[in-house]
Design a protein around this motif. Structure first.
Motif, mmCIF file in Angstrom:
data_model
loop_
_atom_site.group_PDB
_atom_site.id
_atom_site.type_symbol
_atom_site.label_atom_id
_atom_site.label_comp_id
_atom_site.label_asym_id
_atom_site.label_seq_id
_atom_site.Cartn_x
_atom_site.Cartn_y
_atom_site.Cartn_z
ATOM 1 N N ASN A 1 0.861 -1.081 0.033
ATOM 2 C CA ASN A 1 -0.119 0.088 0.104
ATOM 3 C C ASN A 1 0.954 1.105 0.127
ATOM 4 N N PHE A 2 1.003 1.920 -1.256
ATOM 5 C CA PHE A 2 2.173 2.937 -1.177
ATOM 6 C C PHE A 2 1.690 4.106 -0.467
ATOM 7 N N HIS A 3 0.406 4.444 -0.534
ATOM 8 C CA HIS A 3 -0.224 5.513 0.294
ATOM 9 C C HIS A 3 0.271 5.449 1.924
ATOM 10 N N PHE A 4 -0.063 4.375 2.444
ATOM 11 C CA PHE A 4 0.201 4.017 3.676
ATOM 12 C C PHE A 4 1.803 4.136 3.751
ATOM 13 N N ALA A 5 2.658 3.583 3.045
ATOM 14 C CA ALA A 5 4.066 3.533 3.127
ATOM 15 C C ALA A 5 4.695 4.917 3.028
ATOM 16 N N ARG A 6 4.210 5.866 2.121
ATOM 17 C CA ARG A 6 4.538 7.127 1.970
ATOM 18 C C ARG A 6 4.242 7.874 3.006
ATOM 19 N N ARG A 7 3.371 7.656 3.783
ATOM 20 C CA ARG A 7 2.971 8.587 5.054
ATOM 21 C C ARG A 7 3.968 8.302 6.137
ATOM 22 N N LEU A 8 4.752 7.177 6.305
ATOM 23 C CA LEU A 8 5.487 6.702 7.135
ATOM 24 C C LEU A 8 6.952 6.566 7.182
ATOM 25 N N GLY A 9 7.251 6.328 5.697
ATOM 26 C CA GLY A 9 8.579 6.075 5.565
ATOM 27 C C GLY A 9 9.606 7.427 5.304
ATOM 28 N N ARG A 10 10.769 6.989 5.696
ATOM 29 C CA ARG A 10 11.855 8.022 5.683
ATOM 30 C C ARG A 10 12.833 7.691 4.686
ATOM 31 N N ASP A 11 13.215 6.479 4.513
ATOM 32 C CA ASP A 11 14.005 5.751 3.676
ATOM 33 C C ASP A 11 13.389 4.729 3.101
ATOM 34 N N MET A 12 13.793 4.205 2.003
ATOM 35 C CA MET A 12 13.403 3.213 1.265
ATOM 36 C C MET A 12 14.056 2.359 0.159
ATOM 37 N N ALA A 13 13.802 1.204 -0.202
ATOM 38 C CA ALA A 13 14.091 0.491 -1.205
ATOM 39 C C ALA A 13 13.098 -0.287 -2.085
ATOM 40 N N VAL A 14 13.268 -0.693 -3.216
ATOM 41 C CA VAL A 14 12.409 -1.547 -4.020
ATOM 42 C C VAL A 14 12.946 -2.673 -4.477
ATOM 43 N N ILE A 15 12.501 -3.764 -4.283
ATOM 44 C CA ILE A 15 12.864 -5.014 -4.479
ATOM 45 C C ILE A 15 11.902 -5.676 -5.595
ATOM 46 N N ASP A 16 12.673 -6.277 -6.615
ATOM 47 C CA ASP A 16 12.087 -6.798 -7.908
ATOM 48 C C ASP A 16 12.740 -8.132 -8.309
ATOM 49 N N ASP A 17 12.147 -9.278 -8.207
ATOM 50 C CA ASP A 17 12.542 -10.474 -8.636
ATOM 51 C C ASP A 17 13.732 -10.967 -7.879
ATOM 52 N N GLY A 18 13.741 -10.603 -6.557
ATOM 53 C CA GLY A 18 14.791 -10.940 -5.690
ATOM 54 C C GLY A 18 16.088 -10.010 -5.518
ATOM 55 N N ARG A 19 15.913 -8.910 -6.264
ATOM 56 C CA ARG A 19 17.033 -8.091 -6.311
ATOM 57 C C ARG A 19 16.596 -6.608 -5.974
ATOM 58 N N ILE A 20 17.389 -5.691 -5.328
ATOM 59 C CA ILE A 20 17.256 -4.558 -4.913
ATOM 60 C C ILE A 20 17.425 -3.589 -6.045
ATOM 61 N N VAL A 21 16.374 -2.958 -6.636
ATOM 62 C CA VAL A 21 16.452 -2.076 -7.953
ATOM 63 C C VAL A 21 16.331 -0.739 -7.636
ATOM 64 N N HIS A 22 16.229 -0.184 -6.483
ATOM 65 C CA HIS A 22 16.262 1.163 -6.133
ATOM 66 C C HIS A 22 16.517 1.330 -4.806
ATOM 67 N N ARG A 23 17.261 2.396 -4.157
ATOM 68 C CA ARG A 23 17.176 2.908 -2.971
ATOM 69 C C ARG A 23 17.274 4.253 -2.719
ATOM 70 N N GLY A 24 16.737 4.779 -1.908
ATOM 71 C CA GLY A 24 16.735 6.210 -1.838
ATOM 72 C C GLY A 24 15.785 6.752 -0.298
ATOM 73 N N THR A 25 15.412 7.908 -0.571
ATOM 74 C CA THR A 25 14.450 8.691 0.516
ATOM 75 C C THR A 25 13.077 8.444 -0.184
ATOM 76 N N MET A 26 12.233 8.450 0.739
ATOM 77 C CA MET A 26 10.580 8.313 0.579
ATOM 78 C C MET A 26 10.435 9.651 -0.204
ATOM 79 N N ALA A 27 10.839 10.603 0.328
ATOM 80 C CA ALA A 27 10.420 11.894 -0.443
ATOM 81 C C ALA A 27 10.566 12.074 -1.727
ATOM 82 N N ASP A 28 11.820 11.626 -2.125
ATOM 83 C CA ASP A 28 12.286 11.529 -3.552
ATOM 84 C C ASP A 28 11.704 10.813 -4.217
#
Length: 234
Positions: free
Chosen positions: A191-218
């Motif tokens: 639930n991206f809306h929920f995650a966006r309200r809370l997250g400061r830092d984040m990463a995205v995983i796809d097919d078992g690999r981290i494909v993005h890391r950064g701040t939630m604001a960006d």
């Protein structure tokens, strides 16, 4: 120093290669969100951190200590709690009995119990009721409450909003914001809306690999990147 560091983590389950070189750092304080589609490897990542599945090769470090290969109970004793997607409560036991099982010695610290009641008032009302009789949202509250009845340094929480009504999701967001003021949360969420309200830092995983890391604001400000990595309109 990061609170939690995953480096080159690879996890195989039977004949299936689920995680491939998963690497990211969770800073101390606030909420770190791991996003991804169904089957991307989010739950496997949490279970590998907790020692329920063993990453080979790769390493998991907590406060600089290598915890790769430790038993789950030993990892928990270091100050890490895990709230699984299936909540992990015992439906035939009362709310109180479920909470007792989450303490170190079967006794409650009154101040800590008041802290839990302040975040989840419904649990006080249903204290002597069977956990199986609670609503879905109340069961999720109990699951999280079990993780915080003892002071923790890190809580791993898997898909807490799944199947919950919007009003309960809003209440859960407020609860997580309060918990994260004293305990770092590694949150797996779709639930991206929920995650966006809370997250400061984040990463995205796809097919078992981290494909993005950064701040939630960006990430929240980049609609194109959201569409590309999550295949959704956030």
């Amino acid at each position: 120093m990061s609170l939690l560091s995953l480096t080159g983590m690879k996890t195989d389950i039977g004949q299936y290669h689920v995680l491939h070189d998963v690497t990211f750092d969770v800073p101390e304080g606030g909420v770190f969100v791991l996003l991804g589609r169904n089957g991307a490897g989010k739950t496997t990542t949490l279970r590998s951190i907790m020692g329920l599945w063993s990453p080979t090769p790769g390493s998991v470090r907590f406060r600089g200590q290598d915890i790769t290969g430790l038993h789950t109970a030993d990892i928990a004793r270091l100050g890490i709690a895990y709230v699984p997607e299936n909540m992990g409560i015992f439906g035939g036991l009362t709310v109180e009995e479920n909470m007792v099982l989450a303490t170190r010695d079967g006794r409650f610290d009154k101040g800590r119990l008041d802290f839990v009641y302040g975040i989840f008032p419904a649990l006080e009302r249903f204290w002597d009721k069977p956990a199986g009789s609670l609503s879905g949202g109340q069961k999720q509250m109990l699951s999280v409450a079990r993780a915080i009845i003892e002071k923790r340094d890190l809580i791993l929480i898997d898909e807490p909003t799944k199947g919950l009504a919007p009003a309960i999701v809003d209440a859960m967001a407020g609860a997580f914001a309060e918990i994260s003021a004293e305990t770092t949360i590694l949150l797996v969420e779709q639930n991206f809306h929920f995650a966006r309200r809370l997250g400061r830092d984040m990463a995205v995983i796809d097919d078992g690999r981290i494909v993005h890391r950064g701040t939630m604001a960006d990430f929240a400000a980049d609609q194109t990147l959201q569409d590309q990595l999550l295949s959704l309109s956030a």
